[in-house]
Write a protein that holds these residues in place. Structure first.
Motif, PDB file in Angstrom:
ATOM      1  N   UNK A 221       0.823  -1.206   0.000  1.00 18.56           N
ATOM      2  CA  UNK A 221       0.000   0.000   0.000  1.00 18.56           C
ATOM      3  C   UNK A 221       0.859   1.259   0.000  1.00 18.56           C
ATOM      4  N   UNK A 222       2.067   1.171   0.560  1.00 20.18           N
ATOM      5  CA  UNK A 222       2.966   2.315   0.543  1.00 20.18           C
ATOM      6  C   UNK A 222       3.342   2.738  -0.863  1.00 20.18           C
ATOM      7  N   UNK A 287     -17.990   9.186 -24.833  1.00 22.16           N
ATOM      8  CA  UNK A 287     -16.710   9.733 -24.396  1.00 22.16           C
ATOM      9  C   UNK A 287     -16.864  11.059 -23.647  1.00 22.16           C
ATOM     10  N   UNK A 288     -17.961  11.790 -23.877  1.00 25.59           N
ATOM     11  CA  UNK A 288     -18.225  12.968 -23.058  1.00 25.59           C
ATOM     12  C   UNK A 288     -18.351  12.559 -21.599  1.00 25.59           C
ATOM     13  N   UNK A 289     -18.974  11.396 -21.370  1.00 30.20           N
ATOM     14  CA  UNK A 289     -19.128  10.867 -20.011  1.00 30.20           C
ATOM     15  C   UNK A 289     -17.834  10.225 -19.522  1.00 30.20           C
ATOM     16  N   UNK A 290     -17.228   9.406 -20.375  1.00 25.71           N
ATOM     17  CA  UNK A 290     -16.064   8.611 -19.979  1.00 25.71           C
ATOM     18  C   UNK A 290     -14.861   9.487 -19.665  1.00 25.71           C
ATOM     19  N   UNK A 291     -14.744  10.619 -20.350  1.00 18.94           N
ATOM     20  CA  UNK A 291     -13.588  11.497 -20.159  1.00 18.94           C
ATOM     21  C   UNK A 291     -13.850  12.593 -19.133  1.00 18.94           C
ATOM     22  N   UNK A 292     -14.977  12.501 -18.417  1.00 14.83           N
ATOM     23  CA  UNK A 292     -15.233  13.400 -17.285  1.00 14.83           C
ATOM     24  C   UNK A 292     -14.732  12.702 -16.030  1.00 14.83           C
ATOM     25  N   UNK A 293     -13.659  13.211 -15.447  1.00  6.02           N
ATOM     26  CA  UNK A 293     -12.999  12.498 -14.357  1.00  6.02           C
ATOM     27  C   UNK A 293     -13.232  13.172 -13.012  1.00  6.02           C
ATOM     28  N   UNK A 294     -13.253  12.347 -11.974  1.00  8.47           N
ATOM     29  CA  UNK A 294     -13.569  12.775 -10.616  1.00  8.47           C
ATOM     30  C   UNK A 294     -12.421  12.341  -9.696  1.00  8.47           C
ATOM     31  N   UNK A 295     -11.782  13.302  -9.037  1.00  5.71           N
ATOM     32  CA  UNK A 295     -10.679  12.971  -8.129  1.00  5.71           C
ATOM     33  C   UNK A 295     -11.219  12.325  -6.859  1.00  5.71           C
ATOM     34  N   UNK A 296     -10.497  11.309  -6.356  1.00 11.08           N
ATOM     35  CA  UNK A 296     -10.885  10.622  -5.128  1.00 11.08           C
ATOM     36  C   UNK A 296     -10.070  11.155  -3.955  1.00 11.08           C
ATOM     37  N   UNK A 297     -10.697  11.353  -2.789  1.00  8.43           N
ATOM     38  CA  UNK A 297      -9.904  11.681  -1.606  1.00  8.43           C
ATOM     39  C   UNK A 297      -8.883  10.577  -1.343  1.00  8.43           C
ATOM     40  N   UNK A 298      -7.664  10.954  -0.996  1.00  8.06           N
ATOM     41  CA  UNK A 298      -6.586   9.981  -0.834  1.00  8.06           C
ATOM     42  C   UNK A 298      -6.911   8.946   0.240  1.00  8.06           C
ATOM     43  N   UNK A 299      -7.523   9.387   1.350  1.00 10.16           N
ATOM     44  CA  UNK A 299      -7.824   8.464   2.444  1.00 10.16           C
ATOM     45  C   UNK A 299      -8.762   7.358   1.969  1.00 10.16           C
ATOM     46  N   UNK A 300      -9.799   7.764   1.252  1.00  6.26           N
ATOM     47  CA  UNK A 300     -10.780   6.787   0.778  1.00  6.26           C
ATOM     48  C   UNK A 300     -10.143   5.801  -0.200  1.00  6.26           C
ATOM     49  N   UNK A 301      -9.363   6.321  -1.129  1.00  5.53           N
ATOM     50  CA  UNK A 301      -8.748   5.445  -2.129  1.00  5.53           C
ATOM     51  C   UNK A 301      -7.803   4.436  -1.492  1.00  5.53           C
ATOM     52  N   UNK A 302      -6.917   4.909  -0.634  1.00  8.33           N
ATOM     53  CA  UNK A 302      -5.916   4.020  -0.039  1.00  8.33           C
ATOM     54  C   UNK A 302      -6.561   2.975   0.869  1.00  8.33           C
ATOM     55  N   UNK A 303      -7.565   3.383   1.644  1.00  8.66           N
ATOM     56  CA  UNK A 303      -8.232   2.421   2.523  1.00  8.66           C
ATOM     57  C   UNK A 303      -9.015   1.391   1.709  1.00  8.66           C
ATOM     58  N   UNK A 304      -9.602   1.809   0.598  1.00 11.07           N
ATOM     59  CA  UNK A 304     -10.330   0.867  -0.251  1.00 11.07           C
ATOM     60  C   UNK A 304      -9.378  -0.162  -0.846  1.00 11.07           C
ATOM     61  N   UNK A 305      -8.246   0.303  -1.371  1.00 11.51           N
ATOM     62  CA  UNK A 305      -7.263  -0.628  -1.931  1.00 11.51           C
ATOM     63  C   UNK A 305      -6.793  -1.601  -0.853  1.00 11.51           C
ATOM     64  N   UNK A 306      -6.478  -1.070   0.324  1.00 14.66           N
ATOM     65  CA  UNK A 306      -5.928  -1.909   1.384  1.00 14.66           C
ATOM     66  C   UNK A 306      -6.956  -2.890   1.935  1.00 14.66           C
TER      67      UNK A 306
END
Length: 402
Positions: A221-222, A287-306
């Motif tokens: 995870x690091x 692609x109008x939908x697919x190329x619209x990107x949303x940033x994830x909070x780091x805490x949520x992303x890392x905890x989900x992966x872990x």
């Protein structure tokens, strides 16, 4: 520095894309002048679309048919929190129908990715959706947003809808939806969902692992924190917030099938050149939908992966919410339905149905499982088979448990 470099590149290329967009519009007005002009117009159109956007696209659900009647649909914010809004698709003049909370993924795209899912559900239900905000637009004064916070939001949204609601979770949030339902059940909360539908979600990634699962376990995870987390640059409201940038997630998705995406843009060019604007429009809209990107909070992303993809906390019985162990066996009165796609290469067959064993206190007659043949991940919640084969099963299960 990764996000800063991306922002600089985007700012430098933006004038070129705007010029291409302007030229395309101008040249189409003169397309009768010859094939060369049409080629230039089509090429400029494609070039102008090779861009990422960072704002939620519109849902564009203007009306929906219920039985023999057509009802206008109005979007209404029921509860707005820093990282997400409980959005209600209110059908004007419609009779009372079962309320459904559609739980959207927070995985690099906006909740509008479930536009078709919501539109279909609206035929027979009163639909709400978790409309997640772009983390780069959330000021640091609002603090962080973790997996615990995601579960808390689901419980607060469910409370806001009130008793008698049903929950439908798609993909990534299946773990959080199951956790929220279990916690509310254990507390005998009056607003606990009457039914829970989990669609193509990573409940137990130890089962039939996919390439996505293997990637998640290939590094500690690091490594993910060091290489994939970045700070939001100026001039965004979330300046200095740590995020997993949506453009990084999108790049990973597109790298899985680069030839298919290149071919799709070739198809746009060919269709426009041949005057098949409707066929080009279908790909352009995607692609109008697919190329619209949303940033994830780091805490949520890392905890989900872990916790979801590396240590499998939920199926191992060690997932906690604010220090409290999540116990799916506490669910007794909530009907459970799991749906999987035969060809799903993101959440393979077996990963979602694992919830059936975890919810050991739910009576067998309240449990349903369906494997849809011939569909991949997105086909579980969009497209012809979703509308004609999967949705009727979901609808019937919900209406049985009203």
């Amino acid at each position: 520095m990764m996000y800063q470099a991306y922002q600089l590149q985007s700012d430098l290329i933006s004038p070129l894309r705007l010029l291409a967009q302007h030229l395309s519009a101008t040249l189409w007005l003169r397309q009768t002048e010859g094939t060369l002009v049409r080629k230039m117009a089509a090429a400029c159109d494609v070039l102008s679309r090779l861009r990422l956007t960072h704002s939620r696209p519109p849902y564009n659900i203007q009306q929906v048919q219920t039985g023999e009647r057509m009802h206008p649909v109005r979007e209404e914010a029921v509860l707005t929190l820093p990282f997400g809004t409980l959005l209600h698709f209110r059908k004007e003049g419609a009779e009372a129908q079962p309320p459904v909370l559609l739980v959207a993924p927070l995985s690099g795209h906006f909740a509008t990715l479930l536009r078709e899912t919501a539109r279909t559900l609206l035929q027979d239900h009163d639909v709400y959706i978790t409309d997640w905000h772009n983390a780069r637009d959330v000021s640091l004064r609002h603090g962080g947003f973790s997996l615990d916070d995601y579960v808390s939001y689901l419980m607060r949204f469910t409370e806001a809808i009130g008793p008698g609601s049903h929950m439908v979770a798609v993909c990534q949030p299946c773990v959080a939806a199951l956790a929220a339902t279990a916690l509310m059940a254990e507390d005998d909360h009056p607003a606990q969902p009457r039914s829970l539908t989990l669609m193509a979600g990573p409940v137990d990634c130890r089962v039939n692992p996919t390439e996505v699962n293997r990637l998640a376990t290939s590094k500690p995870i690091g490594w993910f924190e060091k290489n994939l987390i970045s700070h939001v640059p100026l001039p965004h409201a979330g300046f200095m917030r740590r995020v997993y940038p949506g453009f990084v997630q999108l790049s990973a998705f597109m790298a899985m099938n680069p030839d298919r995406h290149r071919q799709s843009f070739h198809h746009i060019y060919d269709h426009l050149l041949a005057g098949r604007t409707e066929e080009a429009g279908v790909i352009q809209d995607f692609y109008e939908e697919y190329l619209a990107v949303n940033d994830l909070p780091a805490e949520f992303y890392l905890e989900t992966v872990a916790k979801v993809f590396q240590t499998y906390d939920l199926p191992r019985g060690v997932l906690t919410w604010k220090g409290r162990t999540v116990n799916p066996a506490a669910i007794r009165r909530t009907a459970l339905m799991t749906v999987e796609g035969e060809r799903d290469d993101i959440c393979a067959v077996g990963q979602t149905v694992a919830a059936q064993d975890l919810c050991s206190s739910v009576r067998p007659y309240l449990k349903t499982h369906h494997v849809q043949t011939g569909v991949g991940h997105y086909g579980v919640f969009s497209g012809r088979r979703w509308n004609q084969q999967i949705y009727p099963l979901v609808r019937d299960m919900i209406h049985r448990t009203m």
